[in-house]
Design an enzyme around this catalytic site. Structure first.
Site, PDB file in Angstrom:
ATOM      1  N   HIS A 109       0.423  -1.464   0.528  1.00 42.67           N
ATOM      2  CA  HIS A 109      -0.318  -0.059   0.391  1.00 42.67           C
ATOM      3  C   HIS A 109       0.250   1.180   0.451  1.00 42.67           C
ATOM      4  O   HIS A 109       2.096   1.157   1.254  1.00 42.67           O
ATOM      5  CB  HIS A 109      -0.447  -0.465   1.234  1.00 42.67           C
TER       6      HIS A 109
ATOM      7  N   GLU B  76       9.160  -0.640   3.563  1.00 42.70           N
ATOM      8  CA  GLU B  76       9.697   0.312   3.776  1.00 42.70           C
ATOM      9  C   GLU B  76      11.107   0.350   4.209  1.00 42.70           C
ATOM     10  O   GLU B  76      11.833   0.933   3.819  1.00 42.70           O
ATOM     11  CB  GLU B  76       8.758   1.470   3.680  1.00 42.70           C
TER      12      GLU B  76
ATOM     13  N   ASP C 104      26.694   0.049  -6.355  1.00 42.70           N
ATOM     14  CA  ASP C 104      26.643   0.924  -7.355  1.00 42.70           C
ATOM     15  C   ASP C 104      28.071   2.355  -7.653  1.00 42.70           C
ATOM     16  O   ASP C 104      28.860   2.617  -8.800  1.00 42.70           O
ATOM     17  CB  ASP C 104      25.415   1.218  -7.555  1.00 42.70           C
TER      18      ASP C 104
END
Length: 157
Positions: A77, A112, A126
């Site tokens: 959600h 989250e 990265d």
């Protein structure tokens, strides 16, 4: 139709209906690590990484990840996130990332918080892959959550 399941009684996928749940304060804390070689760690500590300030960029990436989790993970959600905090602990062989996510909502913020850690660590990967291709992201897990019907969780208790 089952109200608290991702599969209805016909076998179709659905988002769980949380419409009737009360809104409460929710909090989740997650942690994870990335193991790097000494050269990569030195580039971060000395501010010499050619891609920029690794930990600041990773912090921003983690915050963005927490805010956009519902776009990344199916059936989660959209939440009213009120704060996201990303912290790093640089050790001799790894960087630990801790995220804390808070919201006022009808469902928890564990995903989250976990997503924020993962994306923060992936951003470090990265930005340092030109130095160290053997980095390992590991130990990502929830350490604390509170709010909602299931109450409080503390890892190890």
């Amino acid at each position: 139709m089952k109200k608290n399941n991702h599969i209805d009684n016909k076998g179709n996928i659905q988002m769980v209906d949380i419409g009737n749940k009360p809104s409460t304060k929710r909090k989740a804390i997650a942690i994870g690590s990335i193991y790097l070689n000494k050269e990569a760690l030195k580039s971060i500590n000395d501010g010499l990484n050619k891609k920029g300030n690794v930990l600041v960029v990773a912090q921003i990436a983690g915050i963005q990840a927490a805010k956009n989790t519902s776009s990344l993970i199916p059936l989660t959600h959209s939440l009213n996130i009120v704060s996201v905090n990303i912290e790093f602990n640089v050790l001799s062989d790894k960087i630990e990332c801790t995220s804390e996510v808070n919201c006022d909502g009808k469902t928890g913020v564990e995903i989250e918080a976990l997503c924020a850690v993962q994306i923060s660590l992936l951003t470090i990967y990265d930005m340092c892959k030109y130095i160290d291709k053997n980095m390992t992201i590991s130990e990502v897990h929830l350490i604390f959550k509170e709010g909602g019907k299931s109450g409080q969780f503390k890892r190890g208790q």
